[in-house]
Design a protein around this motif. Structure first.
Motif, mmCIF file in Angstrom:
data_model
loop_
_atom_site.group_PDB
_atom_site.id
_atom_site.type_symbol
_atom_site.label_atom_id
_atom_site.label_comp_id
_atom_site.label_asym_id
_atom_site.label_seq_id
_atom_site.Cartn_x
_atom_site.Cartn_y
_atom_site.Cartn_z
ATOM 1 N N ILE A 1 -41.791 22.714 -10.037
ATOM 2 C CA ILE A 1 -42.162 22.253 -11.375
ATOM 3 C C ILE A 1 -43.644 21.951 -11.324
ATOM 4 C CG2 ILE A 1 -41.730 20.563 -13.194
ATOM 5 C CD1 ILE A 1 -39.184 22.025 -12.346
ATOM 6 N N GLU B 1 -43.235 14.896 -19.586
ATOM 7 C CA GLU B 1 -42.487 16.149 -19.603
ATOM 8 C C GLU B 1 -42.324 16.711 -18.190
ATOM 9 O OE1 GLU B 1 -42.539 20.619 -21.542
ATOM 10 O OE2 GLU B 1 -44.071 19.188 -22.147
ATOM 11 N N THR C 1 -39.612 14.613 -16.484
ATOM 12 C CA THR C 1 -38.291 14.917 -17.040
ATOM 13 C C THR C 1 -37.766 16.235 -16.492
ATOM 14 O OG1 THR C 1 -38.796 13.692 -19.044
ATOM 15 C CG2 THR C 1 -37.004 15.276 -19.180
ATOM 16 N N ARG C 2 -38.634 17.258 -16.478
ATOM 17 C CA ARG C 2 -38.229 18.566 -15.952
ATOM 18 C C ARG C 2 -37.922 18.479 -14.458
ATOM 19 N NH1 ARG C 2 -39.553 22.908 -19.513
ATOM 20 N NH2 ARG C 2 -38.216 24.090 -18.134
ATOM 21 N N HIS D 1 -34.506 16.756 -13.952
ATOM 22 C CA HIS D 1 -33.451 17.697 -14.346
ATOM 23 C C HIS D 1 -33.232 18.750 -13.248
ATOM 24 C CE1 HIS D 1 -31.000 20.356 -16.770
ATOM 25 N NE2 HIS D 1 -31.812 21.344 -16.425
ATOM 26 N N GLU D 2 -34.320 19.290 -12.730
ATOM 27 C CA GLU D 2 -34.204 20.339 -11.709
ATOM 28 C C GLU D 2 -33.637 19.780 -10.397
ATOM 29 O OE1 GLU D 2 -34.031 24.143 -10.589
ATOM 30 O OE2 GLU D 2 -34.529 23.405 -12.582
ATOM 31 N N ILE E 1 -41.039 26.519 -12.952
ATOM 32 C CA ILE E 1 -41.236 26.021 -14.305
ATOM 33 C C ILE E 1 -42.666 25.526 -14.410
ATOM 34 C CG2 ILE E 1 -40.566 24.259 -15.995
ATOM 35 C CD1 ILE E 1 -37.756 24.340 -14.717
ATOM 36 N N VAL F 1 -45.312 23.814 -17.054
ATOM 37 C CA VAL F 1 -45.427 23.090 -18.312
ATOM 38 C C VAL F 1 -46.849 23.257 -18.827
ATOM 39 C CG1 VAL F 1 -45.273 20.803 -19.373
ATOM 40 C CG2 VAL F 1 -43.652 21.458 -17.571
#
Length: 182
Positions: free
Chosen positions: A19, A155, A158-159, A162-163, A178, A180
């Motif tokens: 991320i 953000e 959060t990502r 989640h991952e 990912i 951002v």
């Protein structure tokens, strides 16, 4: 064998999810902002090749230059361990850029006890500075014309969470990258 997610790092040899912020796109957007206010001879101030994010930001700078039909010539200053502010001011006096893209904001303000000299130089010559920051407020001191690619930390976090949860629940999932947008 352990589930792992890298945060804001890209290591192609490691097989895991990553991320990160889109550093390349952020640099391109900052360069477009500088070109939009009339900058014709931008310089790049960057850290050494120790940070993948700085490398990606430099790549965005070079890409934007090519798109605008410009060559970097000798307008790239690389900060090394022996950096002091006077070296950077000498570089600015020698290359006479009309705008700066800085790969890491602390390059300008935290690497030298003589940083106020640099801020004074940038103000005196009205050189706009584009850089990355967690928030514009974090860069209170500095030149009057500043532009920021703000890192969306909420953000990103959060990502990341989640991952991590997905990776723990399903370690057989394929790694994802990912990025951002800043």
């Amino acid at each position: 064998k352990y589930p792992m997610v890298l945060f804001d790092q890209n290591h192609p040899d490691i097989r895991c999810s990553t991320i990160s912020m889109n550093h390349f796109l952020g640099a391109r957007r900052l360069m477009e902002k500088l070109f939009g206010i009339g900058v014709k001879r931008p310089a790049l101030i960057r850290l050494g090749e120790r940070l993948p994010s700085a490398d990606q930001r430099a790549a965005g700078y070079f890409s934007a230059l090519r798109d605008y039909g410009l060559e970097p010539e000798d307008r790239v200053f690389q900060i090394r361990e022996d950096y002091d502010c006077r070296q950077l001011i000498d570089f600015l006096e020698r290359t006479v850029p009309d705008g700066l893209l800085v790969t890491a904001p602390n390059c300008l303000y935290h690497y030298s006890l003589t940083a106020p000299q640099l801020a004074e130089y940038l103000l005196k010559h009205d050189i706009p500075v584009a850089t990355f920051a967690q928030s514009p407020e974090a860069m209170a001191a500095g030149p009057s014309r500043r532009f920021f690619a703000v890192q969306p930390l909420r953000e990103l976090a959060t990502r990341l969470i989640h991952e991590i949860v997905q990776t723990i629940r399903r370690p057989d999932l394929h790694p994802v990258l990912i990025q951002v947008e800043p």
